[in-house]
Design a protein around this motif. Structure first.
Motif, PDB file in Angstrom:
ATOM      1  N   LEU A 194      34.811  26.325  43.918  1.00  0.00           N
ATOM      2  CA  LEU A 194      34.577  27.093  42.691  1.00  0.00           C
ATOM      3  C   LEU A 194      33.668  26.381  41.690  1.00  0.00           C
ATOM      4  CD1 LEU A 194      38.142  28.629  42.169  1.00  0.00           C
ATOM      5  CD2 LEU A 194      36.114  29.718  43.154  1.00  0.00           C
ATOM      6  N   PRO A 195      33.805  25.062  41.461  1.00  0.00           N
ATOM      7  CA  PRO A 195      32.924  24.429  40.469  1.00  0.00           C
ATOM      8  C   PRO A 195      31.445  24.460  40.839  1.00  0.00           C
ATOM      9  CG  PRO A 195      34.867  23.066  40.885  1.00  0.00           C
ATOM     10  CD  PRO A 195      34.856  24.139  41.935  1.00  0.00           C
ATOM     11  N   ALA A 196      31.130  24.697  42.108  1.00  0.00           N
ATOM     12  CA  ALA A 196      29.729  24.706  42.543  1.00  0.00           C
ATOM     13  C   ALA A 196      29.098  26.091  42.490  1.00  0.00           C
ATOM     14  CB  ALA A 196      29.629  24.148  43.961  1.00  0.00           C
ATOM     15  N   ILE A 197      29.847  27.108  42.070  1.00  0.00           N
ATOM     16  CA  ILE A 197      29.303  28.469  42.024  1.00  0.00           C
ATOM     17  C   ILE A 197      28.491  28.635  40.741  1.00  0.00           C
ATOM     18  CG2 ILE A 197      29.880  30.921  41.853  1.00  0.00           C
ATOM     19  CD1 ILE A 197      32.295  30.374  43.629  1.00  0.00           C
ATOM     20  N   ALA A 198      27.180  28.766  40.896  1.00  0.00           N
ATOM     21  CA  ALA A 198      26.292  28.868  39.740  1.00  0.00           C
ATOM     22  C   ALA A 198      26.129  30.298  39.254  1.00  0.00           C
ATOM     23  CB  ALA A 198      24.925  28.288  40.091  1.00  0.00           C
ATOM     24  N   ALA A 199      26.348  31.272  40.120  1.00  0.00           N
ATOM     25  CA  ALA A 199      26.126  32.675  39.764  1.00  0.00           C
ATOM     26  C   ALA A 199      27.242  33.198  38.870  1.00  0.00           C
ATOM     27  CB  ALA A 199      26.066  33.529  41.041  1.00  0.00           C
ATOM     28  N   PRO A 200      26.962  34.228  38.071  1.00  0.00           N
ATOM     29  CA  PRO A 200      28.029  34.873  37.300  1.00  0.00           C
ATOM     30  C   PRO A 200      29.029  35.544  38.238  1.00  0.00           C
ATOM     31  CG  PRO A 200      25.998  36.127  37.136  1.00  0.00           C
ATOM     32  CD  PRO A 200      25.644  34.852  37.829  1.00  0.00           C
ATOM     33  N   VAL A 201      30.285  35.625  37.789  1.00  0.00           N
ATOM     34  CA  VAL A 201      31.371  36.121  38.638  1.00  0.00           C
ATOM     35  C   VAL A 201      32.159  37.195  37.912  1.00  0.00           C
ATOM     36  CG1 VAL A 201      33.496  35.509  39.869  1.00  0.00           C
ATOM     37  CG2 VAL A 201      31.570  33.902  39.834  1.00  0.00           C
ATOM     38  N   LEU A 202      32.447  38.281  38.634  1.00  0.00           N
ATOM     39  CA  LEU A 202      33.371  39.313  38.177  1.00  0.00           C
ATOM     40  C   LEU A 202      34.599  39.262  39.071  1.00  0.00           C
ATOM     41  CD1 LEU A 202      34.264  41.912  36.647  1.00  0.00           C
ATOM     42  CD2 LEU A 202      32.890  43.213  38.310  1.00  0.00           C
ATOM     43  N   LEU A 203      35.774  39.089  38.477  1.00  0.00           N
ATOM     44  CA  LEU A 203      37.043  39.077  39.199  1.00  0.00           C
ATOM     45  C   LEU A 203      37.783  40.377  38.921  1.00  0.00           C
ATOM     46  CD1 LEU A 203      38.147  35.463  38.190  1.00  0.00           C
ATOM     47  CD2 LEU A 203      37.230  36.135  40.415  1.00  0.00           C
ATOM     48  N   ILE A 204      38.203  41.072  39.980  1.00  0.00           N
ATOM     49  CA  ILE A 204      38.930  42.332  39.847  1.00  0.00           C
ATOM     50  C   ILE A 204      40.260  42.192  40.572  1.00  0.00           C
ATOM     51  CG2 ILE A 204      38.920  44.814  40.306  1.00  0.00           C
ATOM     52  CD1 ILE A 204      35.863  44.712  40.253  1.00  0.00           C
ATOM     53  N   GLN A 205      41.345  42.439  39.864  1.00  0.00           N
ATOM     54  CA  GLN A 205      42.678  42.259  40.431  1.00  0.00           C
ATOM     55  C   GLN A 205      43.564  43.457  40.102  1.00  0.00           C
ATOM     56  OE1 GLN A 205      43.724  39.630  42.275  1.00  0.00           O
ATOM     57  NE2 GLN A 205      45.839  40.303  42.468  1.00  0.00           N
ATOM     58  N   GLY A 206      44.226  43.984  41.117  1.00  0.00           N
ATOM     59  CA  GLY A 206      45.216  45.020  40.885  1.00  0.00           C
ATOM     60  C   GLY A 206      46.484  44.422  40.301  1.00  0.00           C
ATOM     61  N   GLU A 207      47.012  45.068  39.286  1.00  0.00           N
ATOM     62  CA  GLU A 207      48.211  44.552  38.615  1.00  0.00           C
ATOM     63  C   GLU A 207      49.414  44.510  39.549  1.00  0.00           C
ATOM     64  OE1 GLU A 207      49.816  46.982  35.387  1.00  0.00           O
ATOM     65  OE2 GLU A 207      49.640  45.233  34.083  1.00  0.00           O
ATOM     66  N   ALA A 208      49.448  45.410  40.537  1.00  0.00           N
ATOM     67  CA  ALA A 208      50.578  45.485  41.463  1.00  0.00           C
ATOM     68  C   ALA A 208      50.174  45.061  42.871  1.00  0.00           C
ATOM     69  CB  ALA A 208      51.142  46.904  41.480  1.00  0.00           C
ATOM     70  N   ASP A 209      49.237  44.138  42.973  1.00  0.00           N
ATOM     71  CA  ASP A 209      48.754  43.670  44.277  1.00  0.00           C
ATOM     72  C   ASP A 209      49.905  43.036  45.066  1.00  0.00           C
ATOM     73  OD1 ASP A 209      47.460  42.511  46.445  1.00  0.00           O
ATOM     74  OD2 ASP A 209      45.831  41.682  45.247  1.00  0.00           O
ATOM     75  N   GLU A 210      50.147  43.563  46.258  1.00  0.00           N
ATOM     76  CA  GLU A 210      51.238  43.071  47.091  1.00  0.00           C
ATOM     77  C   GLU A 210      50.848  41.834  47.903  1.00  0.00           C
ATOM     78  OE1 GLU A 210      49.316  46.566  49.355  1.00  0.00           O
ATOM     79  OE2 GLU A 210      49.473  45.792  47.307  1.00  0.00           O
ATOM     80  N   TYR A 211      49.572  41.443  47.836  1.00  0.00           N
ATOM     81  CA  TYR A 211      49.115  40.288  48.608  1.00  0.00           C
ATOM     82  C   TYR A 211      48.707  39.099  47.742  1.00  0.00           C
ATOM     83  CZ  TYR A 211      49.017  42.987  52.947  1.00  0.00           C
ATOM     84  OH  TYR A 211      49.370  43.722  54.056  1.00  0.00           O
ATOM     85  N   GLY A 212      48.774  39.223  46.437  1.00  0.00           N
ATOM     86  CA  GLY A 212      48.372  38.111  45.584  1.00  0.00           C
ATOM     87  C   GLY A 212      48.738  38.368  44.135  1.00  0.00           C
TER      88      GLY A 212
END
Length: 264
Positions: A194-212
């Motif tokens: 993660l510290p080496a990722i230079a590009a902008p990042v969008l994180l999308i997460q389901g509030e009720a995600d059964e896998y994470g």
């Protein structure tokens, strides 16, 4: 821009991979599917994404999935690293992709992050990362849901449902399921990239995600070199792009526009 799909086959050193493209606007958005996904299992999301963003969208089924060539089992526990560092660069080079936005879901999000953080150079620039339900480390909730999927595959209707989308359904399912439930996989994690990722990042997460859980998002926020955009989708499970497409596509459209403006 037309959102009709163009289906074709990639020949990757003798390995045939199912692929599709929607539209032709550059830079393309490259879709990396989940652990049981394929080109077809993105459903109408690529067409809608192409129409909303004005960008071309490209997707392929990894070996062992969809109508791509099958694989020997078991998959190596390094399969996501192998895809990110060996296969994906070859595909992008073959497609002559100079600049792309990588959009990954679940395993595909992990592959996108590994690729972007590999700092391996290459001919393709990463203009942005969209990571939907990403895995950066193994959680108990993930293993419990994956174990439940194994029982549904053995005794329920999961196998016939998946067989409609995968030519070799056992390779698709077991390649993913056996790897995640292998005791040696328990310590898998990729937060070192993660510290080496230079590009902008969008994180999308389901509030009720059964896998994470939100722990994945918090880790990324702590480790990425620039603050990511974060979208939490209320009441959504592991596939918010399918259950809540309007919300997710709107967020991606805004992110893509901003990322490409800042990249110019």
């Amino acid at each position: 821009m037309s959102s009709e799909a163009e289906f074709f086959t990639l020949d990757l050193g003798g390995t045939a991979l199912e692929a599709a493209r929607w539209g032709r606007g550059a830079p393309e958005i490259v879709l990396l599917h989940e652990g049981l996904g394929s080109v077809g299992l993105w459903r109408d999301f690529p067409a809608r994404l192409a129409a909303a963003t004005g960008r071309g969208v490209f997707a392929y089924s990894r070996a062992g999935y969809g109508h791509s060539a099958s694989i020997p089992l078991p998959r190596p526990l390094s399969y996501m690293h192998d895809e990110a560092r060996e296969t994906l660069p070859r595909i992008l080079a073959q497609e002559a992709a100079r600049r792309v936005i990588l959009l990954g879901h679940s395993d595909g999000a992990s592959i996108a992050a590994i690729h972007a953080g590999a700092a391996a150079g290459g001919t393709t620039a990463i203009a942005g990362l969209v990571l939907i339900a990403p895995h950066f480390f193994v959680e108990d909730i993930s293993l419990a849901s994956i174990a439940a999927a194994r029982e549904a595959y053995r005794a329920g209707d999961l196998r016939p449902r998946l067989a409609r989308h995968h030519r070799d359904v056992d390779a698709a399912f077991r390649g993913w399921n056996d790897a995640w439930l292998d005791p040696g996989f328990r310590d898998w994690r990729i937060d070192d990239v993660l510290p080496a990722i230079a590009a902008p990042v969008l994180l999308i997460q389901g509030e009720a995600d059964e896998y994470g859980t939100m722990a994945q998002i918090r880790l990324a926020e702590a480790k990425l070199p620039r603050p990511p955009r974060v979208v939490i989708v209320p009441a959504a499970g592991h596939s918010p792009h399918l259950s809540h497409p309007e919300r997710v596509i709107a967020a991606i459209g805004e992110f893509v526009a901003a990322a490409l403006t800042s990249d110019e």
